[in-house]
Design a protein around this motif. Structure first.
Motif, short mmCIF file in Angstrom:
data_model
loop_
_atom_site.label_atom_id
_atom_site.label_comp_id
_atom_site.label_asym_id
_atom_site.label_seq_id
_atom_site.Cartn_x
_atom_site.Cartn_y
_atom_site.Cartn_z
N PHE A 79 23.62 -44.43 7.13
CA PHE A 79 23.85 -43.19 6.39
C PHE A 79 24.35 -43.55 4.99
N ASP A 80 23.42 -43.60 4.05
CA ASP A 80 23.73 -44.07 2.70
C ASP A 80 24.48 -43.03 1.89
N ARG A 81 24.33 -41.77 2.22
CA ARG A 81 24.98 -40.70 1.46
C ARG A 81 25.74 -39.78 2.40
N GLN A 82 26.93 -39.40 1.95
CA GLN A 82 27.68 -38.35 2.66
C GLN A 82 27.79 -37.16 1.73
N VAL A 83 27.29 -36.02 2.18
CA VAL A 83 27.32 -34.80 1.37
C VAL A 83 28.31 -33.83 2.02
N LYS A 84 29.32 -33.46 1.27
CA LYS A 84 30.35 -32.54 1.77
C LYS A 84 29.86 -31.11 1.64
N VAL A 85 29.82 -30.39 2.76
CA VAL A 85 29.38 -28.99 2.77
C VAL A 85 30.61 -28.14 3.09
N ASP A 86 31.29 -27.68 2.04
CA ASP A 86 32.57 -27.00 2.21
C ASP A 86 32.40 -25.49 2.36
N LEU A 87 33.51 -24.84 2.68
CA LEU A 87 33.52 -23.37 2.68
C LEU A 87 33.26 -22.88 1.26
N PRO A 88 32.48 -21.82 1.09
CA PRO A 88 32.13 -21.37 -0.26
C PRO A 88 33.31 -20.75 -0.99
N ASP A 89 33.31 -20.90 -2.33
CA ASP A 89 34.30 -20.23 -3.15
C ASP A 89 33.84 -18.79 -3.39
N LYS A 90 34.58 -18.06 -4.25
CA LYS A 90 34.28 -16.65 -4.45
C LYS A 90 32.86 -16.46 -4.97
N GLU A 91 32.45 -17.26 -5.96
CA GLU A 91 31.11 -17.12 -6.52
C GLU A 91 30.06 -17.46 -5.46
N GLY A 92 30.35 -18.47 -4.64
CA GLY A 92 29.43 -18.82 -3.56
C GLY A 92 29.33 -17.72 -2.52
N ARG A 93 30.46 -17.10 -2.18
CA ARG A 93 30.43 -16.00 -1.20
C ARG A 93 29.62 -14.83 -1.73
N LEU A 94 29.73 -14.58 -3.03
CA LEU A 94 28.95 -13.50 -3.64
C LEU A 94 27.45 -13.80 -3.55
N GLN A 95 27.06 -15.05 -3.81
CA GLN A 95 25.66 -15.43 -3.69
C GLN A 95 25.15 -15.23 -2.26
N ILE A 96 25.97 -15.64 -1.29
CA ILE A 96 25.57 -15.53 0.11
C ILE A 96 25.43 -14.06 0.51
N LEU A 97 26.38 -13.23 0.07
CA LEU A 97 26.30 -11.79 0.39
C LEU A 97 25.05 -11.17 -0.22
N LYS A 98 24.70 -11.57 -1.43
CA LYS A 98 23.49 -11.03 -2.06
C LYS A 98 22.25 -11.43 -1.27
N ILE A 99 22.23 -12.66 -0.76
CA ILE A 99 21.08 -13.13 0.02
C ILE A 99 20.96 -12.34 1.32
N HIS A 100 22.09 -12.11 1.99
CA HIS A 100 22.05 -11.46 3.31
C HIS A 100 22.01 -9.93 3.24
N THR A 101 22.13 -9.37 2.04
CA THR A 101 22.03 -7.91 1.90
C THR A 101 20.79 -7.49 1.12
N ARG A 102 19.95 -8.44 0.73
CA ARG A 102 18.80 -8.06 -0.09
C ARG A 102 17.77 -7.26 0.70
N ASN A 103 17.79 -7.35 2.01
CA ASN A 103 16.88 -6.54 2.83
C ASN A 103 17.57 -5.34 3.46
N LYS A 104 18.77 -5.01 2.94
CA LYS A 104 19.56 -3.91 3.51
C LYS A 104 19.80 -2.84 2.45
N PRO A 105 19.72 -1.55 2.82
CA PRO A 105 19.96 -0.47 1.85
C PRO A 105 21.45 -0.26 1.60
N LEU A 106 21.94 -0.74 0.47
CA LEU A 106 23.35 -0.61 0.14
C LEU A 106 23.60 0.67 -0.65
#
Length: 491
Positions: free
Chosen positions: A230-257
């Motif tokens: 395993f030549d590379r270790q990539v840290k996948v952390d909990l998202p920050d506020k901007e990351g959480r906003l991106q994730i919410l936009k992705i998961h609500t794009r098919n939902k009528p808000l």
């Protein structure tokens, strides 16, 4: 051919011995048991491997993954070494054999692996570490061999030159050798994985990349983590506020808000949520809208969904009248102290049982903080002990409902001491145990006295908030602040 020849020779030998008058029944029984073991364990295990390894037609890209910009950037940089194979060979660069994704559960490690396969135009074959470990010696190692063989065969079948093998929960398969002294199957399986990764050649018709995921990198054998595996270790952390906003936009794009929904505010209130939590949050909000027979998802649906994800579903169990009064007083105490030490911090408080909680006050995080000052920790201690002290002041005694609050208060006080924020300065957590415990008690008693003073001065407000909460079952942060402002003017 060899198997058939062996069977034929064995039958001939048994017939010859029978003709000579030997009793061949014991030999037949041994042969039958051996054959049964072979077909039930080895062959069945190999067949099960074909059904367990999951070949997935990859359709996800890095653009479909939100909140992991740093991890995506690191991973794409590593994958470019694979995509630019010809240029690497001209410079004599050895391509990567393995990439290890580490981080808490639900942060998107599997999605990143699938996106990596799509980015490199590779077939994607997934398996879990637990699927390789069996009670029978040699089966796990055979499954590892077949996994790499199957990946190459699938790539040729799909007419591709690359294959991605994704192993989830690799800490089960790759645990430090010697950890299971009574079960050498673990070590044999890990040894086979190391051999297979060592055998990956740059000149092969199919280039295989191994991507693994774990949330317990400390458990892995050091041989897995050295360069060349395993030549590379990539840290996948909990998202920050901007990351959480991106994730919410992705998961609500098919939902009528509804127009009133503010995703940025929701992202701010969900500090500590993983991508999986946020996906569940968006889904639960849509379910609440369906229950209310609404055509759009409104803000209160998201507020309910946050509580659902954090604490669980509402319970049918109803507290008695006396218990309800105590819970209301308890939560009112938390809320008043929270607004005193951190104005505007309360989102809402409720006495509706949910999960393991009979009542609950939800605070708005100050921000995505990863470092805490002594003053912040002392404020949190005040908020934690306020519920029990409110009970004691109005009802005359505390209850067992404050057990979790006291544990949190002790934890916060200990954090102050062991991090050198108290008057003791730098301490040795092992040698200075008595001094640490004494200082923890001193900190707790000091905050208890201060909370008593604040609640005594605001006793009429405490009665009013508890009465409103008992009657309405839920009070918003805005309503709480209105009550505080009213009583402040009257004081």
């Amino acid at each position: 051919m060899l198997l058939e020849a062996g069977i034929g020779a064995g039958l001939a030998l048994f017939l010859f011995l029978a003709m000579l008058g030997y009793n061949i029944v014991p030999f037949v029984l041994i042969l039958g048991i051996s054959a049964l073991f072979y077909f039930m364990v080895v062959q069945k295990g190999m067949l099960n491997l074909q059904s367990r390894n999951r070949y997935v037609g990859v359709k996800i890209s890095f653009d479909d993954i939100g909140g992991q910009n740093t991890a995506k950037r690191e991973l794409i940089e590593a994958l470019n070494f694979i995509v630019s194979g010809d240029r690497l060979q001209s410079l004599g660069i050895r391509p990567l054999k393995g990439i290890l994704l580490t981080g808490p559960p639900g942060t998107g490690k599997t999605l990143l692996a699938k996106a990596a396969a799509a980015y490199t135009d590779a077939v994607f074959l997934s398996a879990a570490g637990s699927e390789f470990v069996e009670m029978y010696a040699g089966v796990g190692a055979q499954r590892v061999r077949d996994l790499f063989k199957q990946a190459k065969e699938l790539a040729k079948k799909e007419k591709k030159t690359r294959a991605v093998i994704f192993i989830d929960e690799i800490e089960v398969l790759g645990v430090k050798r010697g950890s299971h002294s009574s079960h050498l199957e673990y070590d044999q399986t890990l040894n086979q994985l190391l051999v297979e990764m060592d055998g990956l050649k740059t000149s092969s018709d199919v280039k295989v990349l191994v991507i693994a995921a774990t949330n317990r990198v400390d458990m892995l054998d050091p041989a897995l983590l050295r360069p060349g595996r395993f030549d590379r270790q990539v840290k996948v952390d909990l998202p920050d506020k901007e990351g959480r906003l991106q994730i919410l936009k992705i998961h609500t794009r098919n939902k009528p808000l509804d127009q009133e929904v503010d995703l940025e505010s929701i992202a701010q209130e969900t500090f500590g949520f993983s991508g999986a939590h946020l996906e569940s949050l968006a889904n639960e909000a849509a379910i609440y809208a369906l229950r209310d027979n609404e055509t759009t998802i409104k803000s209160h649906h998201f507020k309910e969904a946050v509580d659902k994800v954090m604490l669980g579903e509402k319970l049918d169990r109803r507290p008695t009248t006396a218990e309800l009064e105590r819970i209301a007083i308890h939560e009112a105490g938390h809320a008043i102290i929270s607004e005193t030490v951190r104005p505007g911090s309360v989102v809402h408080l409720t006495v509706t049982p949910r999960g393991q909680a009979l009542g609950y006050m939800r605070q708005k995080p100050e921000g995505d903080s990863y470092l805490y000052t002594k003053s912040y920790l002392l404020k949190q201690i005040k908020i934690a002990v306020a519920g029990a002290l409110a009970e004691e002041m109005i009802l005359g005694e505390r209850s067992t409902g404050a057990a979790g609050d006291f544990q949190e208060a002790v934890k916060l006080a200990r954090q102050i001491v062991v991090t050198g924020l108290s008057e003791l300065g730098i301490v040795d957590a092992e040698k200075d145990d008595q001094a640490i415990n004494t200082k923890i008690k001193e900190i707790l008693y000091g905050q208890v006295e201060e909370v008593k003073r604040i609640l005594t001065a605001q006793l009429p407000l405490l009665y009013q908030v508890a009465a409103d909460l008992k009657m309405q079952e839920k009070i918003s942060g805005e309503r709480l602040r209105e009550l505080i402002a009213t009583y402040s003017r009257c004081a």
